[in-house]
Design a protein around this motif. Sequence first.
Motif, PDB file in Angstrom:
ATOM      1  N   GLY A 166     -40.161  12.028 -26.949  1.00  0.00           N
ATOM      2  CA  GLY A 166     -39.758  12.207 -28.336  1.00  0.00           C
ATOM      3  C   GLY A 166     -38.270  12.168 -28.582  1.00  0.00           C
ATOM      4  N   SER A 167     -37.451  12.102 -27.522  1.00  0.00           N
ATOM      5  CA  SER A 167     -36.007  12.077 -27.731  1.00  0.00           C
ATOM      6  C   SER A 167     -35.531  10.669 -28.080  1.00  0.00           C
ATOM      7  CB  SER A 167     -35.268  12.590 -26.492  1.00  0.00           C
ATOM      8  OG  SER A 167     -35.502  11.753 -25.376  1.00  0.00           O
ATOM      9  N   ALA A 168     -34.396  10.603 -28.781  1.00  0.00           N
ATOM     10  CA  ALA A 168     -33.794   9.317 -29.135  1.00  0.00           C
ATOM     11  C   ALA A 168     -33.345   8.615 -27.865  1.00  0.00           C
ATOM     12  CB  ALA A 168     -32.617   9.523 -30.070  1.00  0.00           C
ATOM     13  N   MET A 169     -33.405   7.299 -27.877  1.00  0.00           N
ATOM     14  CA  MET A 169     -33.059   6.531 -26.692  1.00  0.00           C
ATOM     15  C   MET A 169     -31.640   5.983 -26.716  1.00  0.00           C
ATOM     16  SD  MET A 169     -36.640   4.553 -26.090  1.00  0.00           S
ATOM     17  CE  MET A 169     -36.051   3.815 -24.573  1.00  0.00           C
ATOM     18  N   VAL A 170     -31.043   5.837 -27.884  1.00  0.00           N
ATOM     19  CA  VAL A 170     -29.672   5.349 -27.999  1.00  0.00           C
ATOM     20  C   VAL A 170     -28.954   6.144 -29.078  1.00  0.00           C
ATOM     21  CG1 VAL A 170     -30.217   2.991 -27.261  1.00  0.00           C
ATOM     22  CG2 VAL A 170     -30.261   3.544 -29.688  1.00  0.00           C
ATOM     23  N   ALA A 171     -27.644   6.141 -29.006  1.00  0.00           N
ATOM     24  CA  ALA A 171     -26.818   6.736 -30.062  1.00  0.00           C
ATOM     25  C   ALA A 171     -26.267   5.594 -30.903  1.00  0.00           C
ATOM     26  CB  ALA A 171     -25.674   7.536 -29.450  1.00  0.00           C
TER      27      ALA A 171
END
Length: 143
Positions: A38-43
């Motif tokens: 569930g975490s974002a993969m890129v900023a």
Amino acid sequence: MNQKYLLVGACAVAAAAAYISLRPTPANDDANSAPPEGSAMVATQMPPIEGNAAIGQRIFENACVACHGTNAVGVEGAGPPLIHVIYEPSHHADESFQRAVAMGVRSHHWRFGDMPPVEGLTRGDVAMVIAYIREIQHANGIN
């Protein structure tokens, strides 16, 4: 004969570079740990979103965010980031997004499984979503 080995070597270097740039990165210094589900993969850096891109943002938030994340940063364990060099216009033209939404797409760049077709979106809706994605890509140096 030497050109053959040079070509094979160049292909090997390109394959290694592709692997390094596409592999998942650990969430911390432990090389064996995966980022939390569930975490974002890129900023990303977000540009001002206006016009058709703003319409596309609303559509994206209703139809795409569960898998591709807020602002298309991807969702670990669910779907890839669209703000990634893989999805630059020269590699994935706008029509590839249209076809992915209409027909689904077999997994080929990432290990998330196949993407099913997205019901209820018109080509016009998808064009607005593409405008939104391209605005963010452009702001992040993906042209």
